[in-house]
Scaffold this motif. Structure first.
Motif, PDB file in Angstrom:
ATOM      1  N   ALA A   1       0.733  -6.233   3.540  1.00  0.00           N
ATOM      2  CA  ALA A   1       1.996  -7.148   3.152  1.00  0.00           C
ATOM      3  C   ALA A   1       3.076  -7.190   4.763  1.00  0.00           C
ATOM      4  O   ALA A   1       3.035  -7.084   5.441  1.00  0.00           O
ATOM      5  CB  ALA A   1       2.152  -6.198   2.794  1.00  0.00           C
ATOM      6  N   GLY A   2       3.180  -8.380   4.481  1.00  0.00           N
ATOM      7  CA  GLY A   2       4.008  -8.842   5.858  1.00  0.00           C
ATOM      8  C   GLY A   2       5.068 -10.249   5.358  1.00  0.00           C
ATOM      9  O   GLY A   2       4.969 -10.930   4.124  1.00  0.00           O
ATOM     10  N   GLY A   3       5.395 -11.302   6.678  1.00  0.00           N
ATOM     11  CA  GLY A   3       6.035 -11.560   6.682  1.00  0.00           C
ATOM     12  C   GLY A   3       6.088 -12.312   7.925  1.00  0.00           C
ATOM     13  O   GLY A   3       6.285 -11.823   9.007  1.00  0.00           O
TER      14      GLY A   3
ATOM     15  N   ARG B   1       0.455   5.817   9.851  1.00  0.00           N
ATOM     16  CA  ARG B   1       1.765   6.020  10.418  1.00  0.00           C
ATOM     17  C   ARG B   1       2.936   6.340   9.670  1.00  0.00           C
ATOM     18  O   ARG B   1       3.944   6.662  10.286  1.00  0.00           O
ATOM     19  CB  ARG B   1       1.826   4.323  11.442  1.00  0.00           C
ATOM     20  CG  ARG B   1       0.710   3.980  12.154  1.00  0.00           C
ATOM     21  CD  ARG B   1       0.798   4.025  13.036  1.00  0.00           C
ATOM     22  NE  ARG B   1       0.734   4.389  14.050  1.00  0.00           N
ATOM     23  CZ  ARG B   1      -0.412   4.305  15.002  1.00  0.00           C
ATOM     24  NH1 ARG B   1      -0.453   5.561  15.100  1.00  0.00           N
ATOM     25  NH2 ARG B   1      -1.396   3.805  16.140  1.00  0.00           N
ATOM     26  N   ALA B   2       2.615   6.276   8.008  1.00  0.00           N
ATOM     27  CA  ALA B   2       3.919   6.706   7.578  1.00  0.00           C
ATOM     28  C   ALA B   2       3.003   6.631   6.292  1.00  0.00           C
ATOM     29  O   ALA B   2       1.764   6.293   5.881  1.00  0.00           O
ATOM     30  CB  ALA B   2       4.999   5.243   7.515  1.00  0.00           C
TER      31      ALA B   2
ATOM     32  N   ALA C   1       8.850   3.077   9.874  1.00  0.00           N
ATOM     33  CA  ALA C   1       7.794   4.282  10.527  1.00  0.00           C
ATOM     34  C   ALA C   1       7.484   4.402  12.019  1.00  0.00           C
ATOM     35  O   ALA C   1       7.251   5.839  12.357  1.00  0.00           O
ATOM     36  CB  ALA C   1       5.934   3.540  10.009  1.00  0.00           C
ATOM     37  N   LEU C   2       7.640   3.711  12.825  1.00  0.00           N
ATOM     38  CA  LEU C   2       8.113   3.708  14.279  1.00  0.00           C
ATOM     39  C   LEU C   2       9.148   5.120  14.815  1.00  0.00           C
ATOM     40  O   LEU C   2       8.938   5.918  15.399  1.00  0.00           O
ATOM     41  CB  LEU C   2       8.076   3.231  14.893  1.00  0.00           C
ATOM     42  CG  LEU C   2       6.806   1.816  15.341  1.00  0.00           C
ATOM     43  CD1 LEU C   2       7.255   0.472  15.434  1.00  0.00           C
ATOM     44  CD2 LEU C   2       5.353   2.310  15.691  1.00  0.00           C
ATOM     45  N   THR C   3       9.987   4.942  13.666  1.00  0.00           N
ATOM     46  CA  THR C   3      11.182   5.807  13.907  1.00  0.00           C
ATOM     47  C   THR C   3      10.802   6.975  13.132  1.00  0.00           C
ATOM     48  O   THR C   3      11.235   8.149  14.309  1.00  0.00           O
ATOM     49  CB  THR C   3      12.520   5.579  13.370  1.00  0.00           C
ATOM     50  OG1 THR C   3      12.816   4.282  13.560  1.00  0.00           O
ATOM     51  CG2 THR C   3      13.284   6.312  13.389  1.00  0.00           C
TER      52      THR C   3
ATOM     53  N   VAL D   1       1.088  -4.880   7.614  1.00  0.00           N
ATOM     54  CA  VAL D   1       1.598  -3.533   8.166  1.00  0.00           C
ATOM     55  C   VAL D   1      -0.312  -3.864   6.575  1.00  0.00           C
ATOM     56  O   VAL D   1      -0.573  -4.434   5.147  1.00  0.00           O
ATOM     57  CB  VAL D   1       2.146  -2.857   7.195  1.00  0.00           C
ATOM     58  CG1 VAL D   1       3.478  -2.609   7.833  1.00  0.00           C
ATOM     59  CG2 VAL D   1       3.077  -2.833   5.713  1.00  0.00           C
ATOM     60  N   LEU D   2      -0.538  -2.428   6.873  1.00  0.00           N
ATOM     61  CA  LEU D   2      -2.326  -2.261   5.846  1.00  0.00           C
ATOM     62  C   LEU D   2      -1.541  -1.333   5.010  1.00  0.00           C
ATOM     63  O   LEU D   2      -0.797  -0.469   5.743  1.00  0.00           O
ATOM     64  CB  LEU D   2      -3.607  -2.437   7.024  1.00  0.00           C
ATOM     65  CG  LEU D   2      -4.476  -1.472   6.109  1.00  0.00           C
ATOM     66  CD1 LEU D   2      -4.751  -2.712   4.774  1.00  0.00           C
ATOM     67  CD2 LEU D   2      -5.252  -1.760   7.188  1.00  0.00           C
ATOM     68  N   LEU D   3      -1.086  -1.186   4.144  1.00  0.00           N
ATOM     69  CA  LEU D   3      -1.503  -0.618   3.009  1.00  0.00           C
ATOM     70  C   LEU D   3      -2.440   0.394   2.231  1.00  0.00           C
ATOM     71  O   LEU D   3      -3.489  -0.635   1.439  1.00  0.00           O
ATOM     72  CB  LEU D   3      -0.751  -0.773   1.937  1.00  0.00           C
ATOM     73  CG  LEU D   3       1.099  -1.155   2.236  1.00  0.00           C
ATOM     74  CD1 LEU D   3       1.644  -1.782   0.854  1.00  0.00           C
ATOM     75  CD2 LEU D   3       1.613  -0.482   3.279  1.00  0.00           C
TER      76      LEU D   3
END
Length: 185
Positions: A14-16, A76-77, A179-181, A60-62
């Motif tokens: 998923a992304g853009g 990561r989350a 996710a990084l947060t 992102v890979l889900l």
């Protein structure tokens, strides 16, 4: 997320991408419009005056959590729930949602995730950086959380203040930042 839960796939990208060309492009500032008068986006700030465009990409890979854990993937989350809506004619304007529409989608996402508002410590928000959009978003979060808002408050951020509005890449960039947060505290 929904395709993974429905078993339609085992992994999803998923992304853009948002790339404005030519890179020397600018804009004409107009009082009351959505673009910043000084080239800075100040979401949720008293000095907010609009946003700026940005260039970027995020993907992102889900995967289902059980599959990722079983394969030893780095995680990561975890997305516990999601919701989407469109408040159509209830919108405050073409570029701003309604408070009611935002409240409904926040409440739906919390319910799907099985998360209580008082347990939330950080919200990665849309953060328009405009005099119209930011107060609507704050009002919706306040109303959706209600009396169950986190004691001591909840941190609020918007990646748009760091990299500009990424249009079709904005959602994925926000997910990466959230996710990084969480990962880095």
């Amino acid at each position: 997320c929904r395709s993974l839960l429905a078993g339609e796939c085992d992994a999803a990208l998923a992304g853009g991408v948002s790339l404005r060309l030519p890179q020397t492009m600018g804009y004409h500032y107009h009082e009351g419009a959505v673009f910043s008068p000084d080239g800075h986006c100040r979401a949720f700030d008293a000095a907010a005056g609009g946003f700026v465009g940005g260039n970027g990409a995020a993907v992102v890979l889900l995967r289902r959590l059980s599959d990722a854990l079983g394969d030893g993937d780095p995680i990561r989350a975890v997305i516990r729930g999601s919701a989407v809506n469109n408040d159509g004619s209830l919108k405050a304007g073409f570029t701003a949602p309604s408070v009611d529409g935002q409240v409904q989608v926040i409440a739906q996402a919390l319910a799907v995730a099985g998360v209580e508002p008082e347990t939330i410590g950080y919200v990665e928000a849309h953060g328009t950086g405009t005099e119209l959009g930011d107060p609507l978003e704050i009002a919706a979060l306040t109303q959706a959380f209600g009396a169950r808002a986190p004691r001591g408050g909840c941190l609020l951020g918007s990646v748009k203040t760091n990299i500009g509005h990424l249009d079709s890449a904005a959602g994925a960039a926000s997910l990466v930042k959230a996710a990084l947060t969480l990962e880095r505290g």
